[in-house]
Design a protein around this motif. Structure first.
Motif, PDB file in Angstrom:
ATOM      1  N   LYS A 392       9.618  23.367 -27.104  1.00  0.00           N
ATOM      2  CA  LYS A 392       9.981  22.698 -25.849  1.00  0.00           C
ATOM      3  C   LYS A 392      11.243  23.269 -25.211  1.00  0.00           C
ATOM      4  O   LYS A 392      11.352  23.339 -23.977  1.00  0.00           O
ATOM      5  N   SER A 393      12.207  23.706 -26.007  1.00  0.00           N
ATOM      6  CA  SER A 393      13.483  24.188 -25.448  1.00  0.00           C
ATOM      7  C   SER A 393      13.323  25.503 -24.685  1.00  0.00           C
ATOM      8  O   SER A 393      14.195  25.867 -23.903  1.00  0.00           O
ATOM      9  N   TYR A 394      12.216  26.220 -24.914  1.00  0.00           N
ATOM     10  CA  TYR A 394      11.971  27.471 -24.201  1.00  0.00           C
ATOM     11  C   TYR A 394      11.238  27.259 -22.871  1.00  0.00           C
ATOM     12  O   TYR A 394      11.156  28.171 -22.040  1.00  0.00           O
ATOM     13  N   ALA A 395      10.673  26.069 -22.670  1.00  0.00           N
ATOM     14  CA  ALA A 395       9.718  25.866 -21.577  1.00  0.00           C
ATOM     15  C   ALA A 395      10.316  26.106 -20.201  1.00  0.00           C
ATOM     16  O   ALA A 395       9.677  26.725 -19.338  1.00  0.00           O
ATOM     17  N   THR A 396      11.547  25.628 -19.962  1.00  0.00           N
ATOM     18  CA  THR A 396      12.135  25.746 -18.624  1.00  0.00           C
ATOM     19  C   THR A 396      12.343  27.200 -18.236  1.00  0.00           C
ATOM     20  O   THR A 396      11.902  27.655 -17.172  1.00  0.00           O
ATOM     21  N   GLU A 397      13.033  27.950 -19.106  1.00  0.00           N
ATOM     22  CA  GLU A 397      13.331  29.335 -18.759  1.00  0.00           C
ATOM     23  C   GLU A 397      12.062  30.182 -18.696  1.00  0.00           C
ATOM     24  O   GLU A 397      11.915  31.033 -17.795  1.00  0.00           O
ATOM     25  N   VAL A 398      11.126  29.944 -19.596  1.00  0.00           N
ATOM     26  CA  VAL A 398       9.877  30.710 -19.596  1.00  0.00           C
ATOM     27  C   VAL A 398       9.106  30.467 -18.306  1.00  0.00           C
ATOM     28  O   VAL A 398       8.582  31.406 -17.691  1.00  0.00           O
ATOM     29  N   SER A 399       9.034  29.216 -17.862  1.00  0.00           N
ATOM     30  CA  SER A 399       8.287  28.909 -16.644  1.00  0.00           C
ATOM     31  C   SER A 399       8.953  29.515 -15.406  1.00  0.00           C
ATOM     32  O   SER A 399       8.263  29.958 -14.480  1.00  0.00           O
ATOM     33  N   ILE A 400      10.281  29.552 -15.386  1.00  0.00           N
ATOM     34  CA  ILE A 400      10.983  30.166 -14.250  1.00  0.00           C
ATOM     35  C   ILE A 400      10.735  31.669 -14.211  1.00  0.00           C
ATOM     36  O   ILE A 400      10.434  32.242 -13.154  1.00  0.00           O
ATOM     37  N   TYR A 401      10.859  32.321 -15.360  1.00  0.00           N
ATOM     38  CA  TYR A 401      10.602  33.763 -15.415  1.00  0.00           C
ATOM     39  C   TYR A 401       9.152  34.062 -15.031  1.00  0.00           C
ATOM     40  O   TYR A 401       8.882  35.025 -14.299  1.00  0.00           O
ATOM     41  N   ALA A 402       8.226  33.247 -15.523  1.00  0.00           N
ATOM     42  CA  ALA A 402       6.806  33.466 -15.217  1.00  0.00           C
ATOM     43  C   ALA A 402       6.542  33.323 -13.723  1.00  0.00           C
ATOM     44  O   ALA A 402       5.723  34.056 -13.153  1.00  0.00           O
ATOM     45  N   PHE A 403       7.219  32.366 -13.073  1.00  0.00           N
ATOM     46  CA  PHE A 403       7.035  32.193 -11.630  1.00  0.00           C
ATOM     47  C   PHE A 403       7.466  33.451 -10.877  1.00  0.00           C
ATOM     48  O   PHE A 403       6.748  33.927  -9.980  1.00  0.00           O
ATOM     49  N   LEU A 404       8.620  33.994 -11.220  1.00  0.00           N
ATOM     50  CA  LEU A 404       9.106  35.207 -10.550  1.00  0.00           C
ATOM     51  C   LEU A 404       8.138  36.370 -10.752  1.00  0.00           C
ATOM     52  O   LEU A 404       7.856  37.134  -9.818  1.00  0.00           O
TER      53      LEU A 404
END
Length: 464
Positions: A392-404
């Motif tokens: 869960k702690s990776y979800a925010t940064e991973v989703s932001i990078y994936a969006f870019l």
């Protein structure tokens, strides 16, 4: 009304078909046709920027390699970072971005009308879906990002309603300008996407290496890598943009078919410096112009002070856009001009031809933006959901990078279609009387003029 509409659509399809037929009787150009020799100062500046671009790309590549190796070594000695849980969601999102982008550009080419409507309605829904994902993650950063995503989704929905009347024209201009794409366009798109997937995977490795240790300096490294990634993807997109717009311009203006491979080699060899400058200026100045128009729209004329401030800001934005706009990339490729000079010359042509209001209302750029947001949202949902399930702690940064990643990949895939539209407008502005153009633009200009007259009459009646 229905008969009239059917008649207009039949005429439009007949005109498009005639253009397809006439485009087959062409003269092939096998040699480079860079015509204008830049000044010594212009050559020096472009060469300088080209060298700087390659140097910073080399330095960042070394940084990524070092960070990746250091991160893997650090991860093997501690339980703080788990590469098997951090990398797979992003790498799968990268692959998804390539697949979605290629499929979407194919759909928009074969069914422009459906693609435009889908982009303007699906993008807000997907953006709000990301907001829901961020809320489920539950961290302070994700809650802030989720709020922004939901607000942005609502704004997109309102904008989609506002420009609903422009969908038909956007589909027509996209159909007319892309009806006869350059030879091997699909090959260039596929190769570009593959190159972007490999380059993105390389950048992701460096970001993961910096995330493993997570010091303040590593955060700075991540920011540097993201800025370099964004800029490099813009450069790749605009290299395609310059190449394809040059080929299509030659067809629209002269009726000749230029070799796309030669145009690409010319762009890489001679024009990277100008493309590099344009990739930095065009997005910034375009954002300023768009924000100025939004401020004018929201403010109206209810308060004299706010009206004067908005008017001043709009005037500054209108001046700046003359010296840095995406239409200038056409002259960069065709005439070997510097980006600023090309933008100024192109905008001056639009003003002489009376096309500025048409250019301002064109939805091609917005369609590409909404498509990029939709693709980025899909990748964000893929990567973020996976990360939420495994760590869960990776979800925010991973989703932001994936969006870019998804956003830039889709913009690159659609670059050739946007370039075709730009070439069509620029060629028309240079010679509106040419028989190679149908009635799409003149008919739209008449509609805009009637609308402006109605608006003026309405304002006059309200003032009385």
């Amino acid at each position: 009304m229905e008969r009239s509409r059917d008649s207009n659509m039949q005429n439009f399809h007949m005109q498009t078909q005639e253009q397809r037929i006439s485009s087959t009787s062409i003269v092939k150009i096998q040699e480079p046709s860079i015509k204008i020799e830049p000044t010594v100062a212009g050559q020096f500046l472009r060469k300088l920027f080209q060298i700087v671009f390659y140097i910073q790309l080399f330095i960042v590549s070394i940084l990524v390699i070092v960070l990746t190796i250091r991160g893997l070594i650090y991860a093997s000695n501690t339980d703080r970072f788990h590469p098997k849980k951090w990398y797979p969601p992003l790498l799968v999102s990268t692959a998804s971005a390539g697949i979605v982008s290629f499929i979407w550009q194919s759909i928009s080419f074969h069914s422009p009308s459906k693609a435009i409507k889908a982009a303007f309605w699906v993008s807000p829904l997907l953006t709000c879906s990301i907001g829901v994902l961020y809320v489920l993650i539950g961290s302070p950063l994700s809650l802030a990002a989720g709020t922004i995503a939901v607000v942005f989704g609502v704004i997109q929905s309102l904008y989609a309603c506002w420009v609903n009347a422009r969908y038909d024209y956007a589909a027509k201009i996209l159909t007319v300008s892309t009806s006869f794409p350059p030879v091997k366009t699909a090959t260039f798109v596929i190769l570009s996407i593959i190159a972007c997937v490999l380059y993105t995977s390389f950048m992701v490795a460096g970001i993961g290496g910096a995330t493993a240790t997570g010091t303040a300096l590593d955060i700075l490294f991540i920011i540097i890598i993201l800025l370099n990634f964004s800029w490099s993807m813009q450069v790749i997109k605009n290299i395609l943009y310059v190449t394809i717009s040059r080929v299509r311009y030659m067809n629209f203006a002269c009726g000749v078919d230029m070799n796309t491979q030669i145009a690409l080699l010319d762009t890489i060899k001679h024009l990277v410096g100008s493309v590099w400058i344009g990739s930095a200026l065009a997005p910034v100045l375009g954002t300023i112009r768009g924000s100025a128009r939004a401020v004018n729209l929201v403010e109206g004329d209810r308060d004299e002070f706010l009206f004067s401030c908005a008017n001043c800001y709009s005037g500054v934005a209108s001046t700046l856009i003359k010296y840095g706009n995406r239409w200038g990339f056409v002259h960069v490729g065709v005439y070997n001009k510097g980006f600023v000079q090309a933008s100024a010359d192109t905008w001056e042509m639009f003003e002489r031809a009376g096309l500025v209001s048409l250019i301002d209302s064109d939805l091609t750029g917005v369609f590409c933006f909404f498509s990029g947001v939709a693709a980025g949202s899909i990748c964000s949902l893929v990567g973020g959901t996976w990360a939420l399930a495994v760590h869960k702690s990776y979800a925010t940064e991973v989703s932001i990078y994936a969006f870019l990643i998804g956003y830039f990949m889709c913009r690159i895939a659609l670059a050739w279609q946007q370039a075709c539209v730009s070439a069509y407008y620029v060629a028309y502005a240079e010679n509106p009387e040419s028989l190679r153009f149908d009635a799409t633009i003149p008919f739209r200009l008449q509609e805009l003029q009637r609308y402006q007259v109605q608006q003026s009459m309405g304002s006059y009646r309200r003032s009385r």
